[in-house]
Motif scaffolding. Structure first.
Motif, PDB file in Angstrom:
ATOM      1  N   ASP A  94       0.809  -1.211   0.000  1.00 53.54           N
ATOM      2  CA  ASP A  94       0.000   0.000   0.000  1.00 53.54           C
ATOM      3  C   ASP A  94       0.853   1.276   0.000  1.00 53.54           C
ATOM      4  OD1 ASP A  94      -2.125  -1.741   0.189  1.00 53.54           O
ATOM      5  OD2 ASP A  94      -2.639  -1.239   2.259  1.00 53.54           O
ATOM      6  N   SER A 140     -12.192  -8.446  -3.617  1.00 55.51           N
ATOM      7  CA  SER A 140     -12.182  -7.644  -2.379  1.00 55.51           C
ATOM      8  C   SER A 140     -13.172  -6.504  -2.513  1.00 55.51           C
ATOM      9  CB  SER A 140     -10.788  -7.060  -2.151  1.00 55.51           C
ATOM     10  OG  SER A 140     -10.810  -6.070  -1.157  1.00 55.51           O
ATOM     11  N   ASN A 147      -9.908   2.129  -2.636  1.00 52.08           N
ATOM     12  CA  ASN A 147      -9.517   2.442  -1.258  1.00 52.08           C
ATOM     13  C   ASN A 147      -8.306   3.353  -1.272  1.00 52.08           C
ATOM     14  OD1 ASN A 147      -9.624   2.339   1.539  1.00 52.08           O
ATOM     15  ND2 ASN A 147      -8.361   0.498   1.685  1.00 52.08           N
ATOM     16  N   TYR A 153      -3.537  -2.585  -5.677  1.00 48.49           N
ATOM     17  CA  TYR A 153      -4.373  -3.691  -5.182  1.00 48.49           C
ATOM     18  C   TYR A 153      -5.785  -3.606  -5.772  1.00 48.49           C
ATOM     19  CZ  TYR A 153      -6.427  -6.759  -1.537  1.00 48.49           C
ATOM     20  OH  TYR A 153      -7.071  -7.759  -0.851  1.00 48.49           O
TER      21      TYR A 153
HETATM   22  N1  CAA Z   1      -9.311   4.845   4.619  1.00 48.62           N
HETATM   23  C1  CAA Z   1      -9.528   6.134   5.018  1.00 48.62           C
HETATM   24  N2  CAA Z   1      -8.534   6.991   5.300  1.00 48.62           N
HETATM   25  C2  CAA Z   1      -7.274   6.534   5.185  1.00 48.62           C
HETATM   26  C3  CAA Z   1      -6.971   5.238   4.761  1.00 48.62           C
HETATM   27  C4  CAA Z   1      -8.053   4.358   4.493  1.00 48.62           C
HETATM   28  N3  CAA Z   1      -7.843   3.091   4.109  1.00 48.62           N
HETATM   29  N4  CAA Z   1      -5.630   5.091   4.715  1.00 48.62           N
HETATM   30  C5  CAA Z   1      -5.103   6.248   5.093  1.00 48.62           C
HETATM   31  N5  CAA Z   1      -6.079   7.143   5.397  1.00 48.62           N
HETATM   32  C6  CAA Z   1      -5.938   8.511   5.856  1.00 48.62           C
HETATM   33  C7  CAA Z   1      -5.113   8.587   7.165  1.00 48.62           C
HETATM   34  O1  CAA Z   1      -5.965   8.378   8.286  1.00 48.62           O
HETATM   35  C8  CAA Z   1      -4.568   9.992   7.103  1.00 48.62           C
HETATM   36  O2  CAA Z   1      -5.616  10.881   7.462  1.00 48.62           O
HETATM   37  P1  CAA Z   1      -5.315  12.247   8.283  1.00 48.62           P
HETATM   38  O3  CAA Z   1      -4.463  13.059   7.363  1.00 48.62           O
HETATM   39  O4  CAA Z   1      -6.659  12.800   8.514  1.00 48.62           O
HETATM   40  O5  CAA Z   1      -4.590  11.808   9.529  1.00 48.62           O
HETATM   41  C9  CAA Z   1      -4.295  10.188   5.595  1.00 48.62           C
HETATM   42  O6  CAA Z   1      -5.122   9.224   4.919  1.00 48.62           O
HETATM   43  C10 CAA Z   1      -2.848   9.946   5.219  1.00 48.62           C
HETATM   44  O7  CAA Z   1      -2.485   8.683   5.759  1.00 48.62           O
HETATM   45  P2  CAA Z   1      -1.020   8.423   6.339  1.00 48.62           P
HETATM   46  O8  CAA Z   1      -0.590   9.555   7.210  1.00 48.62           O
HETATM   47  O9  CAA Z   1      -1.001   7.050   6.957  1.00 48.62           O
HETATM   48  O10 CAA Z   1      -0.150   8.458   4.989  1.00 48.62           O
HETATM   49  P3  CAA Z   1       1.128   7.629   4.626  1.00 48.62           P
HETATM   50  O11 CAA Z   1       1.573   8.130   3.291  1.00 48.62           O
HETATM   51  O12 CAA Z   1       2.111   7.613   5.754  1.00 48.62           O
HETATM   52  O13 CAA Z   1       0.616   6.107   4.484  1.00 48.62           O
HETATM   53  C11 CAA Z   1      -0.776   4.357   3.632  1.00 48.62           C
HETATM   54  C12 CAA Z   1      -0.347   5.822   3.523  1.00 48.62           C
HETATM   55  C13 CAA Z   1       0.425   3.434   3.338  1.00 48.62           C
HETATM   56  C14 CAA Z   1      -1.843   4.166   2.580  1.00 48.62           C
HETATM   57  C15 CAA Z   1      -1.274   4.042   5.075  1.00 48.62           C
HETATM   58  O14 CAA Z   1      -2.129   5.073   5.522  1.00 48.62           O
HETATM   59  C16 CAA Z   1      -2.073   2.760   5.087  1.00 48.62           C
HETATM   60  O15 CAA Z   1      -1.488   1.685   5.115  1.00 48.62           O
HETATM   61  N6  CAA Z   1      -3.422   2.881   5.075  1.00 48.62           N
HETATM   62  C17 CAA Z   1      -4.290   1.722   5.061  1.00 48.62           C
HETATM   63  C18 CAA Z   1      -4.624   1.312   3.622  1.00 48.62           C
HETATM   64  C19 CAA Z   1      -5.624   0.205   3.667  1.00 48.62           C
HETATM   65  O16 CAA Z   1      -6.772   0.414   4.009  1.00 48.62           O
HETATM   66  N7  CAA Z   1      -5.186  -1.026   3.308  1.00 48.62           N
HETATM   67  C20 CAA Z   1      -6.025  -2.173   3.387  1.00 48.62           C
HETATM   68  C21 CAA Z   1      -5.151  -3.398   3.654  1.00 48.62           C
HETATM   69  S1  CAA Z   1      -6.108  -4.861   3.969  1.00 48.62           S
HETATM   70  C22 CAA Z   1      -6.594  -5.343   2.446  1.00 48.62           C
HETATM   71  O17 CAA Z   1      -6.224  -4.815   1.443  1.00 48.62           O
HETATM   72  C23 CAA Z   1      -7.564  -6.483   2.378  1.00 48.62           C
HETATM   73  C24 CAA Z   1      -8.770  -6.107   1.654  1.00 48.62           C
HETATM   74  O18 CAA Z   1      -8.955  -6.531   0.533  1.00 48.62           O
HETATM   75  C25 CAA Z   1      -9.794  -5.320   2.344  1.00 48.62           C
END
Ligand code: CAA
Ligand code: NAI
Length: 246
Positions: A94, A140, A147, A153
């Motif tokens: 991600d 997914s 997302n 992904y």
């Molecule tokens: N939904 C909503 N908001 C999200 C988000 C999500 N999935 N991911 C990140 N954000 C938001 C954060 O809360 C943050 O908000 P604020 O500025 O208000 O604090 C903003 O976006 C920036 O996020 P980061 O500070 O974390 O930014 P980063 O560049 O350091 O990291 C990232 C970005 C790598 C995408 C990290 O945030 C992350 O890993 N997020 C989760 C992504 C996710 O949902 N992955 C699902 C994995 S499980 C899967 O994939 C299985 C499936 O099929 C469902």
């Protein structure tokens, strides 16, 4: 479920998470299992054997067509047929789009999309010859709705739906069925990589069920779709997501 007893079921990514739960569920239904994974699947095999059916572990890299061919050959050598393929191996890398590298794009596409192509292509000659077979693929909620941080992904999980629908149109006449399951957020290693604040404050609050799903709840959907109870279901996507897409 009707018709799963003595079926031969290949499950990729069955060393852990959803794949492992699926292997155990099909074993409970009386099916024989091929645990196909890059990671060590012997623990899954041992738990499957405890249920009184047959099982083998085959080390597999879904991105490598030779490894996939060898896995299917081992299946045929051992069990003489393959009835069900569950394309479940998958990874995340991600990053927000502005930070997404070409390498992370390629890695996820290679496993989640090309891997599904490789495995399906390898079982098809056997299924077409026997005029029966079921191919199920783990999509997914992210494939259906996108997302944050998951450009790569999401592309793959939407892509497998298009592949599945195309295969259903091509090969329903040959007695084959192709369907996807689209899980919501499920309690596995994959979800553990989500930052805790994001999971609690941005994701879980949008799930009306108020919790992560369990791998066994996805396994149940696969068992239904592979069974004769679903014999007129072809080319569809079954969401199992606690209503998080409403
Ligand atoms: N939904 C909503 N908001 C999200 C988000 C999500 N999935 N991911 C990140 N954000 C938001 C954060 O809360 C943050 O908000 P604020 O500025 O208000 O604090 C903003 O976006 C920036 O996020 P980061 O500070 O974390 O930014 P980063 O560049 O350091 O990291 C990232 C970005 C790598 C995408 C990290 O945030 C992350 O890993 N997020 C989760 C992504 C996710 O949902 N992955 C699902 C994995 S499980 C899967 O994939 C299985 C499936 O099929 C469902
Ligand atoms: P997991 O990380 O526990 O399992 C994935 C398995 O795939 C691992 O055992 C891993 O070794 C295997 N794998 C990875 N790359 C491989 C390769 N190149 N060749 C062979 N095997 C490989 O994660 P989980 O959650 O069980 O994921 C299973 C599937 O479910 C994945 O396709 C994932 O995208 C999908 N999914 C997961 C959701 C979740 O919330 N956990 C939600 C929706 C879909």
């Amino acid at each position: 479920m009707k018709g799963l007893k003595n079926k031969v079921v290949i499950i990729t990514g069955a060393a852990s998470g959803i794949g492992k739960a699926t292997a155990l569920r099909f074993a409970e239904e009386g099916a024989n299992i091929v645990v196909a994974d890059f990671a060590d699947g012997t623990a899954t095999v041992n738990e499957v054997l405890d249920k009184g059916v047959q099982a083998i572990y085959v080390k597999l890299n879904v991105t490598d067509p030779e490894s996939v061919q060898a896995m299917v050959a081992k299946t045929i050598d051992t069990f003489s047929k393959v009835d069900v393929l569950i394309n479940n191996a998958g990874i995340t890398k991600d990053a927000m789009m502005k930070k997404l590298t070409k390498e992370a794009w390629d890695d996820v596409v290679n496993v989640n999309l090309t891997g599904v192509f490789n495995c399906t292509a390898a079982v098809l000659p056997h299924m077409l010859e026997q005029k029966s077979g079921v191919v199920l693929t783990t999509s997914s909620v992210v494939g259906l709705f996108g997302n944050l941080g998951q450009t790569n992904y999401a592309a793959t999980k939407w892509g497998v739906i298009g592949m599945t629908k195309s295969w259903a149109k091509e090969m329903a006449k040959n007695g084959l069925r192709f369907n996807c399951v689209a899980p919501g957020f499920i309690a596995t290693e994959m979800v553990k990589k989500i930052p805790e604040q994001v999971l609690n404050e941005k994701i879980l609050i949008k799930v009306p069920a108020g919790r992560l799903g369990e791998p066994e709840e996805i396994a149940a959907a696969f068992a239904f779709l592979a069974s004769d109870d679903a014999k007129f279901i072809n080319g569809t996507v079954l969401s199992v997501d606690g209503a998080c897409t409403l």
